[in-house]
Scaffold this active site. Structure first.
Site, PDB file in Angstrom:
ATOM      1  N   HIS A  35       0.853  -1.205   0.000  1.00 48.41           N
ATOM      2  CA  HIS A  35       0.000   0.000   0.000  1.00 48.41           C
ATOM      3  C   HIS A  35       0.879   1.240   0.000  1.00 48.41           C
ATOM      4  O   HIS A  35       0.948   1.945   1.004  1.00 48.41           O
ATOM      5  CB  HIS A  35      -0.916  -0.005   1.217  1.00 48.41           C
ATOM      6  CG  HIS A  35      -2.080   0.936   1.094  1.00 48.41           C
ATOM      7  ND1 HIS A  35      -2.057   2.229   1.545  1.00 48.41           N
ATOM      8  CD2 HIS A  35      -3.308   0.771   0.552  1.00 48.41           C
ATOM      9  CE1 HIS A  35      -3.220   2.817   1.312  1.00 48.41           C
ATOM     10  NE2 HIS A  35      -3.998   1.940   0.712  1.00 48.41           N
ATOM     11  N   PHE A  36       1.568   1.573  -0.871  1.00 44.67           N
ATOM     12  CA  PHE A  36       1.698   1.126  -2.249  1.00 44.67           C
ATOM     13  C   PHE A  36       3.160   0.790  -2.503  1.00 44.67           C
ATOM     14  O   PHE A  36       4.032   1.482  -1.966  1.00 44.67           O
ATOM     15  CB  PHE A  36       1.241   2.230  -3.193  1.00 44.67           C
ATOM     16  CG  PHE A  36      -0.227   2.544  -3.053  1.00 44.67           C
ATOM     17  CD1 PHE A  36      -1.176   1.813  -3.733  1.00 44.67           C
ATOM     18  CD2 PHE A  36      -0.650   3.564  -2.219  1.00 44.67           C
ATOM     19  CE1 PHE A  36      -2.537   2.112  -3.614  1.00 44.67           C
ATOM     20  CE2 PHE A  36      -2.005   3.851  -2.093  1.00 44.67           C
ATOM     21  CZ  PHE A  36      -2.950   3.131  -2.785  1.00 44.67           C
TER      22      PHE A  36
END
Length: 118
Positions: A35-36
């Site tokens: 994420h991410f």
């Protein structure tokens, strides 16, 4: 070794029913993975969950939300950040107000409809 799943509590204080917690987001926090990739950020849903979980024992509420209001995510929270989380309960309306800040700058905030602990 398992990655931590929560922020590190550095300090906390209560003044007139308003709690301010200083938290550090460990770079190895499990929630940053994916994420991410290449630009990890703390998921907004986790910010809400932490606000509820940290408010529950301090403000005498359940750690569950019945409704979310006025959620605002203005600045990304990243690995290694030190943030202040302010928690305030409007018991009359059953609303938990929370705000995350870095050096006084707003990162995210919201109001959550909650219930008193049994």
């Amino acid at each position: 070794m398992n990655a931590p799943r929560t922020a590190e509590l550095l300090d906390e204080r209560e003044i007139d029913g308003v709690w301010t917690l200083r938290l550090r987001l460990p770079p190895e926090l499990a929630h940053f993975a994916g994420h991410f990739p290449g630009a990890p950020v703390l998921p907004g849903v986790l910010q809400v969950q932490w606000a509820l979980a940290l408010a529950a024992p301090r403000l005498g509420i359940t750690p569950r939300c019945r409704e979310m209001e006025a959620l605002k995510f203005q600045r990304l929270l990243r690995p290694g950040d030190e943030v202040e989380l302010e928690l305030r309960l409007d018991a009359t309306r059953g609303k938990l107000h929370f705000a995350y800040r870095i050096d006084g700058a707003h990162c995210s905030s919201g109001r959550l409809r909650v219930e008193p602990a049994a």
